[in-house]
Design a protein around this motif. Structure first.
Motif, short mmCIF file in Angstrom:
data_model
loop_
_atom_site.label_atom_id
_atom_site.label_comp_id
_atom_site.label_asym_id
_atom_site.label_seq_id
_atom_site.Cartn_x
_atom_site.Cartn_y
_atom_site.Cartn_z
N LYS A 117 -13.04 3.13 -1.61
CA LYS A 117 -13.27 2.01 -0.70
C LYS A 117 -13.63 0.72 -1.44
O LYS A 117 -14.65 0.11 -1.19
CB LYS A 117 -14.32 2.36 0.34
N VAL A 118 -12.75 0.32 -2.35
CA VAL A 118 -12.95 -0.93 -3.07
C VAL A 118 -12.53 -2.07 -2.14
O VAL A 118 -11.41 -2.11 -1.65
CB VAL A 118 -12.14 -0.95 -4.39
N VAL A 169 -4.57 1.78 2.21
CA VAL A 169 -5.04 0.41 2.36
C VAL A 169 -5.43 0.27 3.82
O VAL A 169 -4.61 0.50 4.71
CB VAL A 169 -3.95 -0.61 2.00
N GLU A 170 -6.69 -0.08 4.05
CA GLU A 170 -7.15 -0.27 5.43
C GLU A 170 -7.56 -1.72 5.62
O GLU A 170 -8.47 -2.22 4.96
CB GLU A 170 -8.32 0.64 5.76
N ILE A 171 -6.87 -2.39 6.52
CA ILE A 171 -7.17 -3.78 6.84
C ILE A 171 -8.30 -3.80 7.85
O ILE A 171 -8.25 -3.12 8.87
CB ILE A 171 -5.92 -4.48 7.40
N THR A 172 -9.35 -4.57 7.55
CA THR A 172 -10.51 -4.62 8.43
C THR A 172 -10.63 -5.92 9.20
O THR A 172 -11.28 -5.96 10.24
CB THR A 172 -11.81 -4.37 7.64
N PHE A 215 -9.76 -6.19 3.38
CA PHE A 215 -9.27 -4.82 3.40
C PHE A 215 -9.97 -4.03 2.32
O PHE A 215 -10.68 -4.58 1.48
CB PHE A 215 -7.75 -4.76 3.22
N PHE A 216 -9.77 -2.74 2.35
CA PHE A 216 -10.22 -1.94 1.22
C PHE A 216 -9.13 -0.96 0.84
O PHE A 216 -8.27 -0.60 1.63
CB PHE A 216 -11.57 -1.24 1.46
N ILE A 217 -9.18 -0.60 -0.44
CA ILE A 217 -8.26 0.40 -0.97
C ILE A 217 -9.08 1.63 -1.27
O ILE A 217 -10.14 1.55 -1.89
CB ILE A 217 -7.55 -0.12 -2.24
N GLY A 270 0.81 -1.22 0.00
CA GLY A 270 0.00 0.00 0.00
C GLY A 270 0.84 1.27 0.00
O GLY A 270 0.43 2.30 -0.54
N ASN A 271 2.04 1.19 0.59
CA ASN A 271 2.95 2.34 0.62
C ASN A 271 3.92 2.34 -0.56
O ASN A 271 4.86 3.14 -0.59
CB ASN A 271 3.73 2.36 1.94
N ASN A 272 3.70 1.41 -1.50
CA ASN A 272 4.54 1.29 -2.70
C ASN A 272 6.02 1.08 -2.35
O ASN A 272 6.90 1.58 -3.04
CB ASN A 272 4.35 2.49 -3.63
#
Length: 143
Positions: A110-111, A80-83, A96-98, A23-25
């Motif tokens: 929020k895909v 990127v948020e891990i749920t 997660f969603f991006i 997510g942080n490339n």
């Protein structure tokens, strides 16, 4: 000698570190955590990707998944948020969603994703990635 199996918490921590780096490339960090014989399958939208969304081996994954991630998204405006994560030590299921923008500037709002990540020792060996294909194809203007 075979690698020791991780505990469920160690496996979760490893996959969290890996997805955070993606997510942080942080491409070098992502590659460092991959097994040489990795297989990464992108489901649902794979027909728009090289090799129908299935990449085999670290070099193919580097080109078709990790470098492509950096080209497809505006990584400076992406999160990127891990749920949720669950693990038995050998596999981790991660939800997660991006959220952010594609490289072309389209909203990537929020895909949702689910990935099944199989580990061999302390390396990611196999990824099966599922996403909200409707949102993903719309944002990337795929038809």
């Amino acid at each position: 000698m075979a690698d020791q199996q991780l505990s469920p918490q160690q496996a979760v921590n490893l996959v969290r570190e890996w997805w955070t780096a993606l997510g942080n490339n942080q491409q070098d960090k992502v590659l460092e955590l991959l097994h040489e014989d990795i297989i990464w399958e992108v489901k649902f939208v794979g027909k728009w990707l090289p090799s129908e969304g299935v990449s085999r081996g670290k070099q193919a994954v580097a080109k078709n998944c990790i470098e492509m991630f950096g080209l497809m998204y505006d990584t400076d405006r992406l999160s990127v948020e891990i749920t949720n994560m669950i693990s038995d030590g050998r596999s981790v299921v991660i939800e997660f969603f991006i959220d952010g923008y594609t490289a072309s500037g389209a909203a990537y709002e929020k895909v949702e994703y689910v990935s099944i990540v199989e580990l061999e020792g302390s390396k990611v060996k196999h990824v099966r990635e599922y996403m909200d294909a409707l949102k993903a194809t719309s944002a990337h203007q795929l038809t």
